[in-house]
Motif scaffolding. Structure first.
Motif, PDB file in Angstrom:
ATOM      1  N   THR A 191       0.857  -1.182   0.000  1.00 43.23           N
ATOM      2  CA  THR A 191       0.000   0.000   0.000  1.00 43.23           C
ATOM      3  C   THR A 191       0.894   1.234   0.000  1.00 43.23           C
ATOM      4  O   THR A 191       1.809   1.336   0.823  1.00 43.23           O
ATOM      5  N   ILE A 192       0.661   2.138  -0.929  1.00 45.28           N
ATOM      6  CA  ILE A 192       1.467   3.350  -1.045  1.00 45.28           C
ATOM      7  C   ILE A 192       0.747   4.498  -0.341  1.00 45.28           C
ATOM      8  O   ILE A 192      -0.446   4.733  -0.567  1.00 45.28           O
ATOM      9  N   VAL A 193       1.483   5.200   0.505  1.00 44.89           N
ATOM     10  CA  VAL A 193       0.903   6.252   1.339  1.00 44.89           C
ATOM     11  C   VAL A 193       1.661   7.558   1.106  1.00 44.89           C
ATOM     12  O   VAL A 193       2.889   7.564   0.938  1.00 44.89           O
ATOM     13  N   ARG A 194       0.927   8.663   1.122  1.00 42.26           N
ATOM     14  CA  ARG A 194       1.518   9.990   0.958  1.00 42.26           C
ATOM     15  C   ARG A 194       2.298  10.367   2.219  1.00 42.26           C
ATOM     16  O   ARG A 194       1.781  10.316   3.333  1.00 42.26           O
ATOM     17  N   GLY A 195       3.554  10.734   2.057  1.00 43.74           N
ATOM     18  CA  GLY A 195       4.411  11.072   3.188  1.00 43.74           C
ATOM     19  C   GLY A 195       4.225  12.497   3.677  1.00 43.74           C
ATOM     20  O   GLY A 195       3.571  13.319   3.029  1.00 43.74           O
ATOM     21  N   GLY A 196       4.823  12.773   4.832  1.00 44.60           N
ATOM     22  CA  GLY A 196       4.813  14.116   5.389  1.00 44.60           C
ATOM     23  C   GLY A 196       6.110  14.835   5.079  1.00 44.60           C
ATOM     24  O   GLY A 196       6.951  14.333   4.330  1.00 44.60           O
ATOM     25  N   VAL A 197       6.296  16.002   5.685  1.00 42.90           N
ATOM     26  CA  VAL A 197       7.474  16.817   5.381  1.00 42.90           C
ATOM     27  C   VAL A 197       8.702  16.344   6.158  1.00 42.90           C
ATOM     28  O   VAL A 197       9.818  16.770   5.858  1.00 42.90           O
ATOM     29  N   THR A 198       8.516  15.489   7.165  1.00 46.27           N
ATOM     30  CA  THR A 198       9.645  14.958   7.929  1.00 46.27           C
ATOM     31  C   THR A 198       9.494  13.448   8.072  1.00 46.27           C
ATOM     32  O   THR A 198       8.432  12.878   7.787  1.00 46.27           O
ATOM     33  N   ARG A 199      10.559  12.818   8.526  1.00 38.49           N
ATOM     34  CA  ARG A 199      10.567  11.363   8.692  1.00 38.49           C
ATOM     35  C   ARG A 199       9.464  10.912   9.646  1.00 38.49           C
ATOM     36  O   ARG A 199       8.694   9.993   9.333  1.00 38.49           O
ATOM     37  N   HIS A 200       9.379  11.538  10.835  1.00 41.53           N
ATOM     38  CA  HIS A 200       8.375  11.122  11.806  1.00 41.53           C
ATOM     39  C   HIS A 200       6.956  11.342  11.293  1.00 41.53           C
ATOM     40  O   HIS A 200       6.055  10.522  11.538  1.00 41.53           O
ATOM     41  N   SER A 247       6.026  11.195   8.232  1.00 43.75           N
ATOM     42  CA  SER A 247       5.787  10.155   7.222  1.00 43.75           C
ATOM     43  C   SER A 247       5.440   8.821   7.879  1.00 43.75           C
ATOM     44  O   SER A 247       4.513   8.121   7.458  1.00 43.75           O
ATOM     45  N   ILE A 248       6.193   8.458   8.910  1.00 40.97           N
ATOM     46  CA  ILE A 248       5.910   7.202   9.611  1.00 40.97           C
ATOM     47  C   ILE A 248       4.517   7.242  10.231  1.00 40.97           C
ATOM     48  O   ILE A 248       3.756   6.261  10.162  1.00 40.97           O
ATOM     49  N   PHE A 249       4.180   8.380  10.824  1.00 39.84           N
ATOM     50  CA  PHE A 249       2.851   8.547  11.431  1.00 39.84           C
ATOM     51  C   PHE A 249       1.761   8.341  10.376  1.00 39.84           C
ATOM     52  O   PHE A 249       0.752   7.665  10.611  1.00 39.84           O
ATOM     53  N   ASN A 250       1.964   8.905   9.179  1.00 40.69           N
ATOM     54  CA  ASN A 250       1.009   8.709   8.091  1.00 40.69           C
ATOM     55  C   ASN A 250       0.884   7.230   7.725  1.00 40.69           C
ATOM     56  O   ASN A 250      -0.199   6.735   7.417  1.00 40.69           O
ATOM     57  N   TYR A 255       2.905   8.371  18.830  1.00 39.29           N
ATOM     58  CA  TYR A 255       2.831   9.383  17.771  1.00 39.29           C
ATOM     59  C   TYR A 255       1.660  10.340  17.993  1.00 39.29           C
ATOM     60  O   TYR A 255       1.754  11.533  17.681  1.00 39.29           O
ATOM     61  N   GLN A 256       0.565   9.844  18.522  1.00 40.26           N
ATOM     62  CA  GLN A 256      -0.571  10.719  18.785  1.00 40.26           C
ATOM     63  C   GLN A 256      -0.244  11.786  19.845  1.00 40.26           C
ATOM     64  O   GLN A 256      -0.778  12.883  19.803  1.00 40.26           O
ATOM     65  N   GLN A 257       0.656  11.425  20.766  1.00 41.96           N
ATOM     66  CA  GLN A 257       1.008  12.354  21.834  1.00 41.96           C
ATOM     67  C   GLN A 257       2.190  13.260  21.488  1.00 41.96           C
ATOM     68  O   GLN A 257       2.505  14.195  22.222  1.00 41.96           O
ATOM     69  N   CYS A 258       2.848  12.987  20.374  1.00 45.55           N
ATOM     70  CA  CYS A 258       4.052  13.735  19.988  1.00 45.55           C
ATOM     71  C   CYS A 258       3.785  15.238  19.892  1.00 45.55           C
ATOM     72  O   CYS A 258       2.725  15.679  19.442  1.00 45.55           O
ATOM     73  N   THR A 259       4.781  15.987  20.267  1.00 48.13           N
ATOM     74  CA  THR A 259       4.734  17.430  20.024  1.00 48.13           C
ATOM     75  C   THR A 259       5.172  17.701  18.590  1.00 48.13           C
ATOM     76  O   THR A 259       5.776  16.846  17.930  1.00 48.13           O
ATOM     77  N   ASP A 260       4.869  18.885  18.108  1.00 49.49           N
ATOM     78  CA  ASP A 260       5.323  19.265  16.768  1.00 49.49           C
ATOM     79  C   ASP A 260       6.847  19.251  16.683  1.00 49.49           C
ATOM     80  O   ASP A 260       7.419  18.927  15.627  1.00 49.49           O
ATOM     81  N   TYR A 261       7.502  19.597  17.784  1.00 54.70           N
ATOM     82  CA  TYR A 261       8.969  19.599  17.782  1.00 54.70           C
ATOM     83  C   TYR A 261       9.494  18.185  17.533  1.00 54.70           C
ATOM     84  O   TYR A 261      10.425  17.986  16.746  1.00 54.70           O
ATOM     85  N   LEU A 284       7.929  15.706  16.034  1.00 50.65           N
ATOM     86  CA  LEU A 284       7.591  15.292  14.677  1.00 50.65           C
ATOM     87  C   LEU A 284       8.470  15.963  13.632  1.00 50.65           C
ATOM     88  O   LEU A 284       8.755  15.389  12.582  1.00 50.65           O
ATOM     89  N   ASP A 285       8.918  17.172  13.915  1.00 46.40           N
ATOM     90  CA  ASP A 285       9.702  17.917  12.933  1.00 46.40           C
ATOM     91  C   ASP A 285      11.203  17.677  13.035  1.00 46.40           C
ATOM     92  O   ASP A 285      11.909  17.739  12.022  1.00 46.40           O
ATOM     93  N   TYR A 286      11.690  17.385  14.245  1.00 45.46           N
ATOM     94  CA  TYR A 286      13.145  17.308  14.426  1.00 45.46           C
ATOM     95  C   TYR A 286      13.637  15.964  14.960  1.00 45.46           C
ATOM     96  O   TYR A 286      14.831  15.706  14.969  1.00 45.46           O
TER      97      TYR A 286
END
Length: 390
Positions: free
Chosen positions: A88-97, A99-102, A197-203, A205-207
């Motif tokens: 299954t191919i999934v659209r990624g996000g702007v960062t690694r985390h 993308s994994i969350f997606n 991942y649901q509890q992650c902060t934006d920081y 997820l981004d870094y």
């Protein structure tokens, strides 16, 4: 904290297991325009090798490949061309985390996927640019994740890690024996990593980059560390692509089919050549068929050739003449046929075995064997159709 969900069965097959492969990187460190996961090795994109490694494992039910939006069509074409299943191919996000969350969301959120996939008990997270992962290490991290909630492969540090002070001078170094390099694959009870991942902060997820850290930080799940093998390395730089190509060529070169023009008087040469190659090739197939018949068989099987297939056609010259017994007409026919089958991912090489002196037979056999090994290792398309003299 002990995980509150999941049964503890005797092996991975006792649990529903899925894999998420983040493949959304831009490949900046590789230094080229093509992201590393789409760079070709032996004519096949790197990501396809990794997907294939997961596909070979029957107890992995779903393989989620997360790619950047602009590469979704490219990934779709790779899946179609190489006949990948369970993908299954999934659209990624702007960062690694992100993308994994997606990739995890396709099991939990109806509005994220056209079809909600069955939630696994355990999910494997593995980089799409680590193509040499084996079932043994995947099984170990999955079993450890079932018991402890999270697990990841590690390797000893190769280099000493040092810290620099603000002025650019050495501050201190770490005792290398106490530390390990975090590798992939990693595995988690799905509910634990999804909650993290649901509890992650934006920081985060981004870094952030370390999935095991998220499970510890947000779910108090301390990961079990599993010693991995040396082939878990990640293709990061251009030199890694060359290393990957060398490993793949080496693996492919363990199998070879020698096709000879069979006559009773060449039986001794066939036997000696077989014995000489057998000592250097693990799983050698020895066929006595005409080249055209073998090519026809490959075509009728409708099996896609994922790698270049190397055919070595051995011609034996037992004449007393000093000149070559094969004429220009035959050489032209070989070259034309080689060009035709190259379009089907088949590389045909010819070797002329000049057997004129019984005393030099073993030496000639050794020379021919070395030439054959060089051809199947190098797979040089420029040499197809050539009749090389042993």
């Amino acid at each position: 904290m002990e995980p509150s969900c999941g049964s503890r069965g005797p092996g991975p097959a006792a649990a529903a297991v899925a894999a998420v492969l983040p493949a959304g990187g831009s490949g900046e460190r590789l230094g080229g325009a093509t992201p590393k996961q789409f760079c070709t090795v032996q004519g096949r994109p790197l990501v396809s090798y990794t997907v294939g490694a997961m596909e070979r494992i029957s107890w992995i039910s779903h393989i989620i490949v997360v790619v950047s939006p602009e590469n979704i069509e490219k990934m779709n074409s790779i899946v179609e061309k190489y006949g990948h299943k369970r993908v299954t191919i999934v659209r990624g996000g702007v960062t690694r985390h992100r993308s994994i969350f997606n990739g995890l969301k396709v099991f939990a959120e109806n509005n994220f996927s056209n079809q909600l996939l069955q939630k696994p008990e355990v999910v494997i997270i593995h980089d799409a640019v680590r193509p040499f992962v084996e079932e043994d290490i995947l099984s170990k991290v999955v079993m450890a994740a079932k018991d402890h909630g999270a697990a990841g492969a590690i390797r000893p540090l190769v280099s000493t890690v040092i810290a620099s002070a603000a002025d650019g001078f050495l501050d201190h170094s770490l005792e290398r024996a106490r530390y390990r390099a975090s590798e992939m694959p990693q595995a988690f009870l799905f509910d634990i990593i999804y909650e993290a991942y649901q509890q992650c902060t934006d920081y985060d997820l981004d870094y952030g980059t370390e999935c095991l850290h998220l499970a510890l930080k947000y779910c108090k799940t301390n990961a079990k560390l599993v010693e991995g093998t040396a082939d878990l390395w990640k293709v990061t730089y251009k030199r890694d692509l060359y290393a990957a190509e060398s490993i793949i060529k080496g693996n492919l070169s363990q199998q070879v089919c020698i096709i000879t023009n069979v006559k009773e008087d060449v039986a001794q040469v066939n036997f000696l050549l077989h014995e000489s190659l057998k000592s250097r090739i693990k799983d050698k197939k020895y066929a006595v068929e005409e080249t055209q018949k073998l090519v026809d068989m490959l075509e009728k099987s409708n099996t896609p050739l994922l790698y270049p297939v190397v055919l070595i056609s051995v011609h034996l010259d037992v004449s007393e003449n000093t000149s070559c017994s094969i004429g220009m007409e035959e050489l032209t026919r070989i070259k034309k046929f080689a060009r035709e089958v190259k379009k089907k991912n088949i590389l045909l090489y010819g070797i002329l075995f000049q057997y004129k002196d019984c005393l030099l037979l073993q030496e000639t056999v050794n020379s021919a064997a070395a030439l054959i090994l060089a051809l199947i290792m190098d797979r040089n398309p420029e040499l197809i159709g050539q009749l090389l003299v042993a």
